[in-house]
Write a protein that holds these residues in place. Structure first.
Motif, short mmCIF file in Angstrom:
data_model
loop_
_atom_site.label_atom_id
_atom_site.label_comp_id
_atom_site.label_asym_id
_atom_site.label_seq_id
_atom_site.Cartn_x
_atom_site.Cartn_y
_atom_site.Cartn_z
N ILE B 69 0.84 -1.19 0.00
CA ILE B 69 0.00 0.00 0.00
C ILE B 69 0.88 1.25 0.00
CG2 ILE B 69 -1.46 1.37 1.56
CD1 ILE B 69 -2.89 -1.27 2.25
N VAL B 70 0.54 2.20 -0.83
CA VAL B 70 1.26 3.48 -0.87
C VAL B 70 0.26 4.58 -0.54
CG1 VAL B 70 2.50 5.12 -2.34
CG2 VAL B 70 2.96 2.67 -2.55
N GLN B 71 0.62 5.46 0.40
CA GLN B 71 -0.29 6.54 0.80
C GLN B 71 0.30 7.89 0.42
OE1 GLN B 71 -0.62 4.41 4.74
NE2 GLN B 71 -2.32 5.84 4.94
N LEU B 72 -0.52 8.70 -0.21
CA LEU B 72 -0.13 10.07 -0.56
C LEU B 72 -1.16 11.01 0.06
CD1 LEU B 72 0.62 9.32 -4.32
CD2 LEU B 72 2.34 10.02 -2.66
N ASP B 73 -0.71 11.81 1.02
CA ASP B 73 -1.61 12.70 1.76
C ASP B 73 -1.28 14.15 1.42
OD1 ASP B 73 -3.33 13.88 3.55
OD2 ASP B 73 -2.32 13.15 5.35
N GLY B 74 -2.30 15.01 1.46
CA GLY B 74 -2.06 16.43 1.26
C GLY B 74 -2.76 17.02 0.05
N PHE B 75 -3.61 16.22 -0.60
CA PHE B 75 -4.36 16.76 -1.74
C PHE B 75 -5.52 17.63 -1.24
CE2 PHE B 75 -2.41 12.85 -3.32
CZ PHE B 75 -1.83 13.29 -4.50
N GLN B 76 -6.01 18.49 -2.14
CA GLN B 76 -7.17 19.33 -1.83
C GLN B 76 -8.43 18.61 -2.30
OE1 GLN B 76 -6.55 22.44 -0.32
NE2 GLN B 76 -4.47 21.61 -0.28
N GLN B 77 -9.53 18.96 -1.67
CA GLN B 77 -10.80 18.33 -2.02
C GLN B 77 -11.10 18.50 -3.52
OE1 GLN B 77 -14.03 19.57 0.48
NE2 GLN B 77 -15.09 17.64 0.22
N GLU B 78 -10.75 19.69 -4.04
CA GLU B 78 -11.08 19.97 -5.45
C GLU B 78 -10.17 19.25 -6.45
OE1 GLU B 78 -10.64 22.21 -3.06
OE2 GLU B 78 -9.20 23.76 -3.62
N ASP B 79 -9.15 18.55 -5.94
CA ASP B 79 -8.28 17.77 -6.83
C ASP B 79 -8.93 16.46 -7.26
OD1 ASP B 79 -6.29 19.67 -6.53
OD2 ASP B 79 -5.30 18.60 -4.89
N PHE B 80 -10.00 16.09 -6.58
CA PHE B 80 -10.59 14.76 -6.75
C PHE B 80 -10.93 14.44 -8.20
CE2 PHE B 80 -14.46 11.94 -6.53
CZ PHE B 80 -13.78 10.78 -6.19
N GLU B 81 -11.58 15.37 -8.88
CA GLU B 81 -12.03 15.12 -10.25
C GLU B 81 -10.85 14.89 -11.21
OE1 GLU B 81 -15.14 17.39 -13.04
OE2 GLU B 81 -15.44 17.63 -10.89
N ARG B 82 -9.86 15.77 -11.04
CA ARG B 82 -8.66 15.68 -11.87
C ARG B 82 -7.96 14.34 -11.66
NH1 ARG B 82 -4.37 19.99 -10.24
NH2 ARG B 82 -2.57 19.31 -11.47
N LEU B 83 -7.88 13.94 -10.41
CA LEU B 83 -7.19 12.69 -10.09
C LEU B 83 -8.00 11.46 -10.53
CD1 LEU B 83 -5.85 13.92 -6.69
CD2 LEU B 83 -4.40 12.86 -8.43
N THR B 84 -9.32 11.57 -10.43
CA THR B 84 -10.17 10.46 -10.86
C THR B 84 -9.94 10.17 -12.35
OG1 THR B 84 -11.84 11.08 -9.25
CG2 THR B 84 -12.57 9.66 -11.03
N LYS B 85 -9.91 11.24 -13.14
CA LYS B 85 -9.69 11.13 -14.59
C LYS B 85 -8.33 10.51 -14.88
CE LYS B 85 -12.42 14.85 -16.53
NZ LYS B 85 -12.32 16.29 -16.73
N LEU B 86 -7.35 11.04 -14.17
CA LEU B 86 -5.97 10.61 -14.38
C LEU B 86 -5.79 9.11 -14.07
CD1 LEU B 86 -3.48 12.83 -12.38
CD2 LEU B 86 -3.37 10.37 -12.28
N PHE B 87 -6.37 8.67 -12.97
CA PHE B 87 -6.25 7.25 -12.61
C PHE B 87 -6.97 6.37 -13.63
CE2 PHE B 87 -4.02 6.10 -8.72
CZ PHE B 87 -3.66 7.35 -8.24
#
Lengths: 136, 183
Positions: B69-87
């Motif tokens: 498991i790899v954890q990355l903490d510190g994103f903003q709530q509004e990053d969610f959409e961008r990250l969803t697309k990217l993944f």
């Protein structure tokens, strides 16, 4: 109830409704006593995890060499404190977190946190009792 | 979509120091702000990802094919959409929104997954414990299991190091179950 025996009822409680209600201090990944919401936030693997004061039995500090330990005991079935299983539980067949122990080299901070938790517990018990007295 | 997506002030596996996180089609990288060895991950190693509130901000928990498991903490709530697309586009993985329980209850259900123990309160995770952080477990009493943490990276990441957690498990509990041996 019908037999005239007082049945202790479990009253539901909730620490937070939304994650933006966490105190900003949870960023530091340390223990945070949130008086306003009657909650102690504990860092579990970096995640802030709320525990409502109603789930906490007590907190105690101890020392061992350079380390200080803070142990937080939670209410769970089968502890046999006072009258056996006096405390009502919503679901006694659930799994319970019974205790959590942390360590730090800052003993004064643990003394302070243990005091804060004890005070919060005392206030909460007092409030409950006052509410009950009003109802009677 | 850009060929590279950058995010600043991201913490890798509860690191003390923030860093820059960079996503590309081939995979992702993280580098501490003050320099040092970068961490990299191949996109093909990613089997899943979860989004939830953590200490610094929002966290992406990446589940790898080898169960790590790899954890990355510190994103903003509004990053969610961008990250969803990217993944989705780059790693064919769904970034699952995993809301944690905020009720403040100490009762629920301990469940043993591939890489971690999850304590669920009303079907929502309250916290997770990676097996790699557990140094010892023992039956401390009737229906009581003590889980000890060594000097694992995550248990001792903050100023308050978690050294022990005790569970009350009613009914018949075997040692095997406590150690996740059935999983």
């Amino acid at each position: 109830d019908q037999n005239g025996v007082e049945i202790k009822k479990f009253k539901r409680f909730e620490s937070y409704k939304r994650d933006n209600q966490f105190p900003p201090k949870v960023r530091d990944m340390g223990i945070v006593v949130d008086q306003k919401n009657a909650t102690v936030v504990l860092p579990v693997m970096g995640r802030p995890v709320p525990f409502h004061i109603n789930t906490i039995k007590n907190a105690s500090k101890s020392d061992e060499g350079e380390w200080s330990f803070l142990r937080i005991n939670f209410l769970s079935p089968g502890q046999g404190v006072g009258r056996k299983d006096d405390q009502p539980f919503e679901d006694a067949s659930a799994h319970f977190v019974r205790s959590l122990t942390f360590r730090s080299t800052d003993g004064d901070r643990y003394t302070e946190i243990a005091n804060q938790i004890s005070n919060l517990k005392r206030e909460s018990v007092k409030k409950e009792q006052e509410k009950k007295d009003m109802e009677d | 979509m850009a060929a590279i997506e950058n995010f600043d002030n991201i913490y890798l596996d509860l690191s003390k120091e923030g860093g820059k996180c960079r996503f590309a089609e081939s995979g992702l990288g993280w580098k501490p702000t003050t320099g040092g060895e970068p961490f990299t991950l191949q996109g093909s190693d990613i089997s899943g990802a979860q989004w939830s509130r953590a200490a610094k901000g929002y966290e992406i928990k990446i589940l790898l094919r080898n169960s790590n498991i790899v954890q990355l903490d510190g994103f903003q709530q509004e990053d969610f959409e961008r990250l969803t697309k990217l993944f989705k586009n780059w790693y064919s993985a769904t970034l699952e929104n995993k809301e944690h329980s905020l009720r403040g209850w100490n009762w629920g259900k301990a469940e043993f997954g591939k890489a971690e123990l999850t304590f669920n309160v009303q079907n929502r995770p309250a916290f997770e414990i990676p097996y790699s952080e557990i140094s010892n477990t023992n039956l401390a009493g009737r229906n009581e299991i003590a889980v000890e943490f060594g000097k694992g990276k995550k248990a001792s990441a903050g100023k308050d190091q978690m050294v022990e957690m005790r569970f009350y498990i009613p009914g018949t509990t075997t040692r095997k179950e406590a150690e996740g041996g059935d999983a």
